[in-house]
Design an enzyme around this catalytic site. Structure first.
Site, PDB file in Angstrom:
ATOM      1  N   ASP A  48       1.046  -1.304  -0.254  1.00 43.67           N
ATOM      2  CA  ASP A  48      -0.351  -0.382   0.640  1.00 43.67           C
ATOM      3  C   ASP A  48       0.891   1.375   0.384  1.00 43.67           C
ATOM      4  O   ASP A  48       0.518   2.436   0.404  1.00 43.67           O
ATOM      5  CB  ASP A  48      -0.772   0.367   1.152  1.00 43.67           C
ATOM      6  CG  ASP A  48      -0.003   0.018   2.312  1.00 43.67           C
ATOM      7  OD1 ASP A  48       1.180  -0.554   3.150  1.00 43.67           O
ATOM      8  OD2 ASP A  48      -1.417   0.045   3.233  1.00 43.67           O
ATOM      9  N   SER A  49       1.970   1.231   0.000  1.00 42.89           N
ATOM     10  CA  SER A  49       2.716   1.879  -0.057  1.00 42.89           C
ATOM     11  C   SER A  49       2.670   2.754  -1.376  1.00 42.89           C
ATOM     12  O   SER A  49       3.415   3.717  -2.032  1.00 42.89           O
ATOM     13  CB  SER A  49       4.309   1.610  -0.576  1.00 42.89           C
ATOM     14  OG  SER A  49       4.731   1.283  -0.918  1.00 42.89           O
ATOM     15  N   ASP A  87      -0.966  -6.142  -0.167  1.00 43.12           N
ATOM     16  CA  ASP A  87      -1.337  -5.710   1.435  1.00 43.12           C
ATOM     17  C   ASP A  87      -3.058  -4.949   1.589  1.00 43.12           C
ATOM     18  O   ASP A  87      -3.742  -4.845   0.408  1.00 43.12           O
ATOM     19  CB  ASP A  87      -1.144  -4.052   1.333  1.00 43.12           C
ATOM     20  CG  ASP A  87       0.510  -4.178   1.790  1.00 43.12           C
ATOM     21  OD1 ASP A  87       0.508  -4.801   3.081  1.00 43.12           O
ATOM     22  OD2 ASP A  87       1.542  -3.300   1.173  1.00 43.12           O
ATOM     23  N   LYS A 117      -0.968  -9.226   2.893  1.00 46.31           N
ATOM     24  CA  LYS A 117       0.071  -8.373   4.278  1.00 46.31           C
ATOM     25  C   LYS A 117      -1.023  -8.351   5.022  1.00 46.31           C
ATOM     26  O   LYS A 117      -1.735  -6.950   4.778  1.00 46.31           O
ATOM     27  CB  LYS A 117       1.559  -8.617   3.681  1.00 46.31           C
ATOM     28  CG  LYS A 117       1.941  -7.584   4.808  1.00 46.31           C
ATOM     29  CD  LYS A 117       2.897  -7.207   4.125  1.00 46.31           C
ATOM     30  CE  LYS A 117       3.623  -5.791   3.554  1.00 46.31           C
ATOM     31  NZ  LYS A 117       3.233  -4.296   4.595  1.00 46.31           N
ATOM     32  N   GLU A 119      -0.775  -5.106   8.712  1.00 53.07           N
ATOM     33  CA  GLU A 119       0.448  -4.813   9.752  1.00 53.07           C
ATOM     34  C   GLU A 119      -0.307  -5.364  10.758  1.00 53.07           C
ATOM     35  O   GLU A 119      -1.362  -4.743  11.471  1.00 53.07           O
ATOM     36  CB  GLU A 119       0.602  -3.446   9.130  1.00 53.07           C
ATOM     37  CG  GLU A 119       1.044  -3.061   8.178  1.00 53.07           C
ATOM     38  CD  GLU A 119       0.767  -1.673   8.127  1.00 53.07           C
ATOM     39  OE1 GLU A 119       0.518  -0.785   8.643  1.00 53.07           O
ATOM     40  OE2 GLU A 119       0.887  -1.315   6.657  1.00 53.07           O
ATOM     41  N   GLU A 186      10.150  -3.776   9.537  1.00 52.56           N
ATOM     42  CA  GLU A 186       9.566  -2.457   9.177  1.00 52.56           C
ATOM     43  C   GLU A 186      10.417  -1.463   9.958  1.00 52.56           C
ATOM     44  O   GLU A 186       9.989  -1.299  10.871  1.00 52.56           O
ATOM     45  CB  GLU A 186       8.684  -2.357   8.276  1.00 52.56           C
ATOM     46  CG  GLU A 186       9.617  -0.378   7.601  1.00 52.56           C
ATOM     47  CD  GLU A 186       8.478  -0.342   6.912  1.00 52.56           C
ATOM     48  OE1 GLU A 186       7.622  -1.064   6.598  1.00 52.56           O
ATOM     49  OE2 GLU A 186       8.073   1.019   5.865  1.00 52.56           O
TER      50      GLU A 186
HETATM   51  O1  KIV Z   1       3.602  -1.103   1.451  1.00 56.36           O
HETATM   52  C1  KIV Z   1       4.533  -1.794   1.187  1.00 56.36           C
HETATM   53  O2  KIV Z   1       5.237  -1.518   0.663  1.00 56.36           O
HETATM   54  C2  KIV Z   1       4.939  -2.225   2.430  1.00 56.36           C
HETATM   55  C3  KIV Z   1       7.079  -2.450   2.318  1.00 56.36           C
HETATM   56  C4  KIV Z   1       7.535  -1.764   3.135  1.00 56.36           C
HETATM   57  C5  KIV Z   1       7.039  -3.785   3.271  1.00 56.36           C
HETATM   58  O3  KIV Z   1       4.536  -2.712   3.470  1.00 56.36           O
END
Ligand code: KIV
Length: 294
Positions: A48-49, A87, A117, A119, A186
């Protein structure tokens, strides 16, 4: 989209056992995914970056499930043979389990991800467990968790003192017990990351977490200096300055069009009915080239 995906979570755990480093890179669209696959990356993360590096937000919080599905689908088209993790975006796995499972279903069925993924640590372990029980591989993510940046109070290094390192260890163990197949660490001190990596049987994938994780992940736009909006980050290495190459290429294109040196003879298609075009009848009757816009 059934590719000959070379990696799966069993192979991933074996890589840890054998001490083979795991490589992961983010990608957000067809070309980034295709290039990552061609470079033999082990796993792609549709992070989600996306919000920061592609959509221009100043955090990951505005990223929606629709955004993630749309971009994951494009990545899956570009990297048919690579293991893809997507994510779960902000606030899509903190309500009831049905809502979480709906999000997972969309990322897998519509986005064609192979895993998701999430968090968080011990506080999301029950949700992780339910998703794993439904047959979906879950990648954990602890340390600096950008979706909670407003609670954490900024992008701070985690695990600096013994108490914080112990909190991270507890979170990592809770995620392992819940069935996570690996955990992203992270912005974690190298010492805390090394301890967690040693303690767990599942792989750790570090980003700003030092040298002793089982694998590493970086953000595509960071490693390629591709208009990444972030400040300089100590943990990022620039492997190619793609941003400068693109900017210079576009600037050269602008210059050549202004000079009327592009397109040149080799770029044009000729008709058979006419031998020559008189330039004096062109450009609105003017023949100036550079800087003629005023
Ligand atoms: O969203 C993302 O790109 C991430 C990475 C920084 C691990 O969670």
């Amino acid at each position: 989209m059934a590719g000959k995906q070379t990696l799966n979570i069993v192979k991933l755990k074996n890589m840890k056992k054998k001490g083979v480093p795991i490589t992961m890179l983010t990608a957000y669209d067809y070309p980034s995914a295709k290039l990552a696959e061609e470079a033999d990356i082990d796993m792609i993360l549709v992070g989600d970056s996306l919000g920061n590096v592609v959509l221009g937000y100043d955090s990951t919080i505005p990223v929606t499930l629709d955004d993630m599905v749309y971009h994951t689908r494009a990545v899956a088209r570009g990297a048919e043979d690579t293991f893809i993790v997507a994510d779960m975006p902000f606030m899509t796995y903190h309500g009831n389990i049905d809502e979480s499972l709906r999000g997972v279903r969309r990322l897998m069925q519509e986005g064609h991800a192979h895993a998701v993924k999430m968090e968080g640590g011990a506080e999301i372990a029950d949700t992780v467990k339910r998703i794993v029980q439904s047959g979906v591989p879950v990648l954990g993510h602890i340390g600096l968790t950008p979706q909670s940046v407003n609670q954490i109070g900024g992008y701070r290094i985690q695990g600096k003192d013994a108490q914080d390192a112990q909190r991270l260890m507890n979170d990592a163990k809770a995620l392992e017990a819940a069935g996570a197949f690996a955990i992203v660490l992270e912005l974690v001190t190298e010492e805390a990351a090394a301890d967690i990596s040693k303690e767990l049987s599942i792989p750790t994938i570090g980003i700003g977490a030092g040298r002793y994780c089982d694998g590493q992940v970086l953000v595509y736009h960071d490693l390629l200096k591709y208009a990444s909006p972030y400040r300089d980050k100590r943990f990022v290495k620039t492997y190619a300055d793609v941003g400068s190459i693109i900017r210079d290429g576009i600037a050269q294109y602008v210059k050549e069009v202004k000079e009327r040196s592009f397109p040149a003879e080799e770029h044009v298609f000729k008709a058979e009915y006419k031998a020559e075009i008189s330039e004096t009848t062109l450009y609105g009757g003017k023949k100036e080239k550079v800087g003629t816009t005023s």
